[in-house]
Scaffold this motif. Structure first.
Motif, PDB file in Angstrom:
ATOM      1  N   ILE A   1      -8.859   1.875   1.156  1.00  0.00           N
ATOM      2  CA  ILE A   1      -7.906   0.812   1.517  1.00  0.00           C
ATOM      3  C   ILE A   1      -8.392   0.033   2.740  1.00  0.00           C
ATOM      4  N   ILE A   2      -9.020   0.726   3.688  1.00  0.00           N
ATOM      5  CA  ILE A   2      -9.558   0.013   4.859  1.00  0.00           C
ATOM      6  C   ILE A   2     -10.694  -0.903   4.418  1.00  0.00           C
TER       7      ILE A   2
ATOM      8  N   ILE B   1       0.834  -1.208   0.000  1.00  0.00           N
ATOM      9  CA  ILE B   1       0.000   0.000   0.000  1.00  0.00           C
ATOM     10  C   ILE B   1       0.867   1.256   0.000  1.00  0.00           C
ATOM     11  N   ARG B   2       2.004   1.226   0.718  1.00  0.00           N
ATOM     12  CA  ARG B   2       2.899   2.393   0.761  1.00  0.00           C
ATOM     13  C   ARG B   2       3.297   2.849  -0.647  1.00  0.00           C
TER      14      ARG B   2
ATOM     15  N   PHE C   1       0.975   5.570  -2.117  1.00  0.00           N
ATOM     16  CA  PHE C   1       0.740   6.822  -1.389  1.00  0.00           C
ATOM     17  C   PHE C   1       0.513   8.003  -2.336  1.00  0.00           C
ATOM     18  N   GLY C   2       1.209   8.028  -3.469  1.00  0.00           N
ATOM     19  CA  GLY C   2       1.058   9.125  -4.426  1.00  0.00           C
ATOM     20  C   GLY C   2      -0.381   9.298  -4.879  1.00  0.00           C
ATOM     21  N   GLU C   3      -1.100   8.176  -5.027  1.00  0.00           N
ATOM     22  CA  GLU C   3      -2.502   8.232  -5.455  1.00  0.00           C
ATOM     23  C   GLU C   3      -3.393   8.867  -4.382  1.00  0.00           C
ATOM     24  N   SER C   4      -2.961   8.820  -3.130  1.00  0.00           N
ATOM     25  CA  SER C   4      -3.802   9.287  -2.025  1.00  0.00           C
ATOM     26  C   SER C   4      -4.026  10.789  -2.053  1.00  0.00           C
ATOM     27  N   LEU C   5      -3.137  11.529  -2.710  1.00  0.00           N
ATOM     28  CA  LEU C   5      -3.228  12.989  -2.683  1.00  0.00           C
ATOM     29  C   LEU C   5      -4.427  13.519  -3.459  1.00  0.00           C
TER      30      LEU C   5
ATOM     31  N   ILE D   1      -0.397   1.765  13.656  1.00  0.00           N
ATOM     32  CA  ILE D   1      -0.123   3.142  14.076  1.00  0.00           C
ATOM     33  C   ILE D   1       1.025   3.719  13.265  1.00  0.00           C
ATOM     34  N   SER D   2       2.095   2.945  13.109  1.00  0.00           N
ATOM     35  CA  SER D   2       3.258   3.403  12.333  1.00  0.00           C
ATOM     36  C   SER D   2       2.860   3.720  10.891  1.00  0.00           C
ATOM     37  N   PHE D   3       2.045   2.836  10.319  1.00  0.00           N
ATOM     38  CA  PHE D   3       1.601   3.045   8.942  1.00  0.00           C
ATOM     39  C   PHE D   3       0.781   4.332   8.818  1.00  0.00           C
ATOM     40  N   LEU D   4      -0.188   4.527   9.703  1.00  0.00           N
ATOM     41  CA  LEU D   4      -1.044   5.710   9.631  1.00  0.00           C
ATOM     42  C   LEU D   4      -0.255   6.988   9.907  1.00  0.00           C
TER      43      LEU D   4
END
Length: 199
Positions: A93-94, A75-76, A79-83, A134-137
């Motif tokens: 994703i959840i 998933i990391r 991340f670019g798509e999340s913007l 937590i680290s991921f979020l």
């Protein structure tokens, strides 16, 4: 009594147990996480298993956390798509990972048995279980803030939202699926809107 191992060897063998455990999860017809088969595949004796784990539930949680770490690494890379729409990205994703796990629990015996063994005996995740998420979020929140989406993310609030969704899913025995899906989606959207706040 099992054989004594150095700390370095223990780490190596634990990883082998996790990797072989994941393979067992994906084998057709597997109905349970068989410790005898797992130790055989990992190259240790059944007695040596207790050098690493006091019970099967602890092993199962670690396998699930290890697999979760692998999935989060995938998933990391997105991340670019999340913007484009950060909250929608997080909801998607959840939701997709929850639906994937729910389907596996409903259709594969080993997932149902292991999920029950690992989580139904606890009221909630402990700190160690939560840390990977937590680290991921926190990492996602940092990425957003560094790339123009200024926000505050309450990682624990999001995790507790997901845990409550898992509890809500247990209502499927008496709530029709169509209603339950809407309720879960509404609860997730509400949780993300509450725990991801723009600055």
């Amino acid at each position: 009594m099992g054989k004594a191992y150095s700390e370095e060897k223990k780490v190596e063998i634990k990883k082998r147990l996790w990797e072989e455990g994941i393979k067992l999860f994906h084998e057709e017809g597997a109905e349970e996480l068989n410790i005898r088969e797992l130790t055989k595949r990992a190259g240790i004796s059944l007695g040596s298993f207790y050098n690493f784990y006091t019970d099967k539930a602890t092993l199962t949680r670690e396998i699930m956390n290890y697999r979760a770490g692998q999935k989060l690494d995938i998933i990391r890379k997105t991340f670019g798509e999340s913007l484009k729409n950060p909250k929608e990205y997080l909801i998607n994703i959840i939701s997709s990972n929850f639906n994937d796990m729910s389907e596996k629990v409903n259709t594969k015996g080993i997932y149902k048995e292991s999920f029950t063994e690992a989580f139904d005996c606890k009221e909630h995740f402990d700190e160690e279980d939560m840390n990977v998420y937590i680290s991921f979020l926190d990492e996602l929140a940092t990425y957003w803030n560094q790339n123009g989406y200024k926000c505050k993310v309450d990682s624990r609030g999001i995790i507790f939202t997901v845990l409550e969704i898992i509890n809500m899913n247990k209502s499927k025995a008496y709530i029709p699926q169509a209603y339950l899906e809407v309720m879960i989606n509404d609860f997730l959207v509400c949780g993300i809107n509450r725990y991801v706040t723009e600055k």
